[in-house]
Each structure stands twice: as C-alpha cells, then as structure tokens.
Design a protein around this motif. Structure first.
Motif, PDB file in Angstrom:
ATOM      1  N   ASN A   1      -5.088  -3.596  24.909  1.00 51.73           N
ATOM      2  CA  ASN A   1      -5.447  -4.137  23.591  1.00 51.73           C
ATOM      3  C   ASN A   1      -6.720  -4.982  23.636  1.00 51.73           C
ATOM      4  OD1 ASN A   1      -3.038  -3.032  22.568  1.00 51.73           O
ATOM      5  ND2 ASN A   1      -1.864  -4.856  23.143  1.00 51.73           N
TER       6      ASN A   1
ATOM      7  N   GLN B   1      -9.882  -4.641  23.450  1.00 53.87           N
ATOM      8  CA  GLN B   1     -10.993  -4.514  22.487  1.00 53.87           C
ATOM      9  C   GLN B   1     -10.680  -5.237  21.173  1.00 53.87           C
ATOM     10  OE1 GLN B   1     -11.700  -0.485  21.055  1.00 53.87           O
ATOM     11  NE2 GLN B   1      -9.592   0.079  21.573  1.00 53.87           N
ATOM     12  N   ASN B   2      -9.393  -5.521  20.927  1.00 55.21           N
ATOM     13  CA  ASN B   2      -9.026  -6.165  19.644  1.00 55.21           C
ATOM     14  C   ASN B   2      -8.719  -7.646  19.777  1.00 55.21           C
ATOM     15  OD1 ASN B   2      -9.185  -3.691  18.262  1.00 55.21           O
ATOM     16  ND2 ASN B   2      -7.163  -3.116  19.089  1.00 55.21           N
ATOM     17  N   TRP B   3      -8.841  -8.209  21.000  1.00 58.42           N
ATOM     18  CA  TRP B   3      -8.467  -9.617  21.166  1.00 58.42           C
ATOM     19  C   TRP B   3      -9.476 -10.565  20.509  1.00 58.42           C
ATOM     20  CZ3 TRP B   3      -7.619  -9.131  27.157  1.00 58.42           C
ATOM     21  CH2 TRP B   3      -6.369  -8.560  27.393  1.00 58.42           C
ATOM     22  N   ASP B   4      -9.024 -11.795  20.248  1.00 59.73           N
ATOM     23  CA  ASP B   4      -9.944 -12.826  19.717  1.00 59.73           C
ATOM     24  C   ASP B   4     -10.670 -13.495  20.892  1.00 59.73           C
ATOM     25  OD1 ASP B   4      -7.177 -15.162  19.131  1.00 59.73           O
ATOM     26  OD2 ASP B   4      -8.278 -14.673  20.967  1.00 59.73           O
TER      27      ASP B   4
ATOM     28  N   THR C   1      -9.844 -13.460  25.007  1.00 54.78           N
ATOM     29  CA  THR C   1     -10.818 -12.702  25.808  1.00 54.78           C
ATOM     30  C   THR C   1     -11.383 -13.577  26.919  1.00 54.78           C
ATOM     31  OG1 THR C   1     -11.361 -11.433  23.835  1.00 54.78           O
ATOM     32  CG2 THR C   1     -12.934 -11.313  25.674  1.00 54.78           C
TER      33      THR C   1
ATOM     34  N   ASP D   1      -4.053  -9.584  17.694  1.00 55.32           N
ATOM     35  CA  ASP D   1      -5.290  -8.818  17.799  1.00 55.32           C
ATOM     36  C   ASP D   1      -5.684  -8.356  16.390  1.00 55.32           C
ATOM     37  OD1 ASP D   1      -3.424  -6.080  19.178  1.00 55.32           O
ATOM     38  OD2 ASP D   1      -4.181  -6.248  17.139  1.00 55.32           O
ATOM     39  N   LYS D   2      -6.839  -7.736  16.256  1.00 46.39           N
ATOM     40  CA  LYS D   2      -7.370  -7.416  14.915  1.00 46.39           C
ATOM     41  C   LYS D   2      -6.344  -6.577  14.148  1.00 46.39           C
ATOM     42  CE  LYS D   2     -12.227  -7.403  16.300  1.00 46.39           C
ATOM     43  NZ  LYS D   2     -12.291  -6.670  17.595  1.00 46.39           N
ATOM     44  N   LYS D   3      -5.656  -5.663  14.882  1.00 44.36           N
ATOM     45  CA  LYS D   3      -4.706  -4.770  14.182  1.00 44.36           C
ATOM     46  C   LYS D   3      -3.431  -5.530  13.832  1.00 44.36           C
ATOM     47  CE  LYS D   3      -4.354  -1.931  17.347  1.00 44.36           C
ATOM     48  NZ  LYS D   3      -3.813  -0.919  18.244  1.00 44.36           N
TER      49      LYS D   3
END
Ligand code: AHG
Ligand code: MN
Ligand code: MN
Ligand code: MN
Length: 320
Positions: A200, A202-205, A209, A252-254
């Motif tokens: 996941n 690529q979607n972390w804050d 990160t 995450d973003k999703k």
C-alpha cells in the motif's frame, strides 16, 4: 518428586481468572462463566481449523458458535461481531452484565493456506439495568474491562488481560484445558521489526512514508529493521508482543480510516499492548480514547513497543 508437585499444580485459565476475580469481592463468578464460554468457542474453532475446515464454512461456523455460546452463558446483553451487520440484543430472560465485541475469525484469507489465524474479543460492562441499546457498545476502548485473542497456529494460544497485565495460556489438547504458559507478558521497549503491508506504500501519507523509510534506511547508522508481515492481525500482533517492534495498518488515500475495525480489532489489541507496557496510536490520538460512532467503523493503527510508537507519534505531531 519436585517435578510431579509442579506438574499437578495445573494453572488453568479458569483457575487463573477465579484468582484474579477474588480481588473483586462483589464478583460472583459472572466473568468466569462468561470467559468459560469464550474459551469454549476458541476450543471449537481450534479443532475445526485443525480438521482443515475450508474458509467459507469456518467464517460462518465460528461466528455461530461464539454467538450461541455467549447468549447461552446468560451473562451478556449486547454482542457485536465482525460477521453480523447488526448488533445482537440478548432476550431479557438471558441478559447479563457484559457486552462482548469480537472478530470470530481474523485473518480468514489465510485459512486455506494453513497460515495462523485467530479470534479477537473485547469486553465491556453494562453501566445501567435498563433496556440495552447500541450505546452500550459505542464506548471508548478505555472503558473495556478485558480483552484477548486466541491464535490458531502450530499450537493454540489464548492471550488475555483483565486489566492486571497480559497472560498467555496454551491449549493442552490431551486435557482440553488452556494452561498458563506465559505469565505477565511484557513487550520490549524497543524492537527491530516493523510489520506493514508495503503493497500500500504508494497511497500512504507523509508521516507513515517517512517512518517506514527510516526503518529501511536508518539515518543514525543503526541497523535497518526487519520486515515481518503475516497478514493475520492476530499473528502479527502476537509476534510484536513477544519479540517487540511495531505493527502498522495506516490510513491511505483509498481508505482514509485504514482497514482495521475499532471495536473488535483495534481496541482489544491496543488494550493488550498498553497492559504489556507498549502503546497504540491512531495517527491522531491514543487508540483507546477513540469513541466509535458505528459498530463496524475503522481506524488507522500503529501499535507495539513504546519507544517505536513514540517515533511515529513525533512524525505525526510534526505534520500537524
Ligand atoms: P479479517 O480476516 O477478520 O477480515 O481480518 C483481516 C485483517 C487483519 O487480520 C490483517 O491485519 C489485515 O486484514 C491484513 O490486511 P491486508 O491484506 O490489506 O494487508
Ligand atoms: Mn479481523
Ligand atoms: Mn474476521
Ligand atoms: Mn473480514
């Protein structure tokens, strides 16, 4: 002779809890009866897993066993299960003073490949004697009176806290009893393992990160951490409790609230971590201070060794 004396002094989970409860003069064994029904459910799931029941069936079977055992215990009023959309309100003749929130089968995607799975539970007490309502389970984790999990792996182990430390009990199949094997578990203050689904990333804050980056490329010349991720929360948390380190299921973003459920995944594990000397953080606050609005709501969670969680708290604080 000495060994025999030790062997015959069987500290079963029931005896252990009775000892604990004796500190509460007003307790009349209600908690012990409640726990013995949770233990019954765990023994059932343990034997079904070992028989190699397939996932779909096991998800439903385990939920049915826990709901029936808890209702028939006569010690519960409201039940919340991950597998039931609505809460179960126990009929008045069978009501008791406890409310139980539980994930009957955690890590169920791992069943068919034989990887460890588990059951997670948390216990609240009813604070009134009127009709039970959903409010009786929409309480912060800091009002839980007990929590635990059972892990169905190479052995079947039940880890429990009633607010006086964390204790591990291993099922002795020849006796059909959970015997105390890990008294007073304490999590190391710092660990060298991080546990997260890097898929996941690529979607972390930012803070998550940055934290994972630090685990992999430490700035201060310390060794990089090891990554261990089973994908069953019970297995990942159990390893973290015994070996130290940090378990993360970030937002995450999703999924802005992450994936894990507040009532029957985040709260019980946060309760255990604090009782073992660790801590649990949501990215904004102490996990046990969350006040759920819905019974299946989710929250990001960072839990484990005290010092490791402090580091991610500092990164989120800097982000404020
Ligand atoms: P459940 O099987 O009860 O639905 O829980 C699964 C959870 C938890 O056990 C684990 O930590 C997490 O799902 C793993 O999620 P990812 O596969 O997204 O990493
Ligand atoms: Mn789960
Ligand atoms: Mn589940
Ligand atoms: Mn599920």
């Amino acid at each position: 002779h000495e060994a025999d004396a030790y062997r015959t002094d069987l500290m079963t989970i029931t005896r252990f809890v009775l000892n604990e409860q004796s500190k509460y003069p007003e307790s009349r064994g209600d908690f012990t009866i409640l726990l013995s029904n949770i233990v019954l459910g765990c023994k059932f799931v343990c034997s079904a897993v070992n028989k190699g029941e397939e996932q779909k069936k096991l998800d439903v079977l385990s939920n049915d066993v826990f709901v029936k055992a808890l209702v028939s215990s006569g010690r519960t009023s409201v039940l919340v299960s991950e597998e039931d959309e609505e809460a179960t309100f126990v009929e008045s003749s069978k009501r008791g003073k406890y409310c139980v929130v539980f994930d009957p089968l955690d890590g169920s995607s791992n069943i068919d490949c034989g990887v460890s799975i588990g059951t997670i539970f948390g216990i609240y007490t009813m604070e009134h004697s009127d009709e039970p309502t959903i409010e009786d389970v929409l309480k912060p984790g800091n009002e839980m009176v007990a929590a635990g999990y059972c892990m169905y792996g190479s052995s079947c182990m039940l880890v429990l806290s009633t607010g006086t430390g964390v204790h591990g009990f291993t099922l002795d199949p020849s006796l059909g009893e959970f015997i105390l094997t890990h008294p007073d578990i304490k999590i190391p203050n710092k660990g060298n393992i991080y546990s997260v689904n890097e898929g996941n990333a690529q979607n972390w804050d930012g803070p998550t990160t940055k934290y994972v980056e630090r685990c992999k490329y430490p700035k201060d010349g310390s060794p990089a951490k090891s990554l261990r991720y089973v994908g069953s929360m019970v297995a990942d948390v159990h390893r973290t409790l015994l070996y130290g380190g940090i378990f993360l299921y970030p937002a995450d973003k999703k999924s802005p609230n992450g994936k894990l459920r507040v009532l029957y995944e985040v709260f019980p594990m946060a309760f255990l971590m604090e009782q073992a000397g660790g801590q649990a953080f949501t990215g904004k606050k102490r996990a046990l201070d969350l006040v759920p609005k819905k019974i299946h709501e989710r929250s990001p969670i960072f839990l484990g060794s005290y010092d490791d969680v402090e580091e991610i708290k500092a990164l989120y604080a800097a982000e404020e």
